[in-house]
Design an enzyme around this catalytic site. Structure first.
Site, PDB file in Angstrom:
ATOM      1  N   CYS A  53       0.836  -1.213   0.000  1.00  0.00           N
ATOM      2  CA  CYS A  53       0.000   0.000   0.000  1.00  0.00           C
ATOM      3  C   CYS A  53       0.867   1.257   0.000  1.00  0.00           C
ATOM      4  O   CYS A  53       0.554   2.247  -0.665  1.00  0.00           O
ATOM      5  CB  CYS A  53      -0.921   0.019   1.221  1.00  0.00           C
ATOM      6  SG  CYS A  53      -2.024  -1.391   1.314  1.00  0.00           S
ATOM      7  N   ARG A 136      -7.920  -4.508  -3.001  1.00  0.00           N
ATOM      8  CA  ARG A 136      -7.450  -3.348  -3.789  1.00  0.00           C
ATOM      9  C   ARG A 136      -8.439  -3.121  -4.933  1.00  0.00           C
ATOM     10  O   ARG A 136      -8.284  -3.664  -6.028  1.00  0.00           O
ATOM     11  CB  ARG A 136      -6.047  -3.603  -4.344  1.00  0.00           C
ATOM     12  CG  ARG A 136      -5.014  -3.800  -3.259  1.00  0.00           C
ATOM     13  CD  ARG A 136      -3.628  -4.015  -3.785  1.00  0.00           C
ATOM     14  NE  ARG A 136      -2.810  -4.587  -2.733  1.00  0.00           N
ATOM     15  CZ  ARG A 136      -2.265  -3.903  -1.732  1.00  0.00           C
ATOM     16  NH1 ARG A 136      -2.399  -2.589  -1.674  1.00  0.00           N
ATOM     17  NH2 ARG A 136      -1.555  -4.511  -0.805  1.00  0.00           N
TER      18      ARG A 136
HETATM   19  C1  BEZ Z   1       0.634  -4.617   1.881  1.00  0.00           C
HETATM   20  O1  BEZ Z   1       1.846  -4.815   1.916  1.00  0.00           O
HETATM   21  O2  BEZ Z   1       0.160  -3.553   1.533  1.00  0.00           O
HETATM   22  C2  BEZ Z   1      -0.274  -5.724   2.296  1.00  0.00           C
HETATM   23  C3  BEZ Z   1       0.086  -7.018   2.000  1.00  0.00           C
HETATM   24  C4  BEZ Z   1      -0.745  -8.066   2.388  1.00  0.00           C
HETATM   25  C5  BEZ Z   1      -1.930  -7.787   3.063  1.00  0.00           C
HETATM   26  C6  BEZ Z   1      -2.300  -6.480   3.326  1.00  0.00           C
HETATM   27  C7  BEZ Z   1      -1.468  -5.436   2.928  1.00  0.00           C
END
Ligand code: BEZ
Length: 232
Positions: A53, A136
């Site tokens: 993110c 997402r």
């Molecule tokens: C992230 O790195 O943004 C992420 C990865 C897995 C689950 C939720 C967020």
């Protein structure tokens, strides 16, 4: 939480964007009324202070002027609270460097949605993936407040923001010139002329009366100069 217990809706292409009022990092918003006559990319991310993110927010912050130039505003959402959002965005600006991006300031609104009310309305909670985090999701909302496209990615996969911009330009170009865009189209490439809807038009096409190239009556393309695509 069991899948059946969640009341979820899934907006569809062509639907009116579900309305909501929200608290954001840029003040309160009334959606989509506050964005009348503009395109909006409304997107969700799973959680603040997570690496994928963070990389996405840095990229969107960098590209925000490009979206503004296309009469498009960015609006983010996660089911975190306002103070988490503020702390995360401050950390991104102050500490995170990634792929040559640093001091990235996120100036577009990031919605707090701890109740998940908005995420549920927009089908951003997909329990097979997670019932506590938004996937997402990306919604393309047009100046009339209609949903024009949606993209969903799982938690593990960062989005391609170049593709989001390309799809936005393709939709704007289709609206402006009543054409369609072929696979992997980029501004400046030939566009697709809508399929002939009558035998007469099909014949005209094959007689090359219009400025276009027809491989067959149903498959005609024509040039569209990049300057006409990227008009203000
Ligand atoms: C992230 O790195 O943004 C992420 C990865 C897995 C689950 C939720 C967020």
């Amino acid at each position: 939480m069991e899948t059946q217990e969640l009341v979820l809706s899934m907006p569809r292409i062509g639907d009116k964007a579900p309305e909501f009022k929200a608290v954001t990092t840029q003040g309160d918003i009334n959606f989509p009324a506050d964005y009348k006559d503009k395109w909006v990319i409304l997107f969700s991310h799973p959680a603040d202070f997570t690496p994928v993110c963070t990389s996405e927010f840095m990229t969107f912050a960098k590209m925000e002027p490009e979206f503004n130039a296309l009469n498009c505003r960015l609006v983010g959402l996660s089911i975190d609270g306002l103070y988490s959002h503020i702390a995360w965005l401050r950390t991104i600006k102050e500490k995170i460097e990634f792929k040559g991006m640093k001091n990235m300031e996120v100036k577009f609104p990031l919605i707090e949605d701890i109740t998940m009310e908005i995420a549920k309305k927009y089908g951003m909670i997909q329990p097979g993936e997670s019932s506590t985090k938004a996937v997402r999701a990306v919604f393309f909302i047009d100046p009339k407040g209609l949903i024009r496209a949606m993209i969903y990615y799982p938690l593990s996969t960062g989005r391609n923001f170049g593709e989001i911009k390309r799809a936005l330009i393709a939709m704007q170009t289709a609206d402006r010139y009543s054409i369609a865009t072929p696979v992997d189209w980029q501004p400046g490439d030939d566009v697709i002329v809508p399929t002939a809807g009558s035998c007469g038009v099909a014949k005209e096409r094959m007689d090359h009366k219009e400025e276009m190239t027809c491989a067959d009556w149903f498959f005609c393309t024509k040039p569209l100069a990049i300057e006409k695509v990227l008009v203000k």
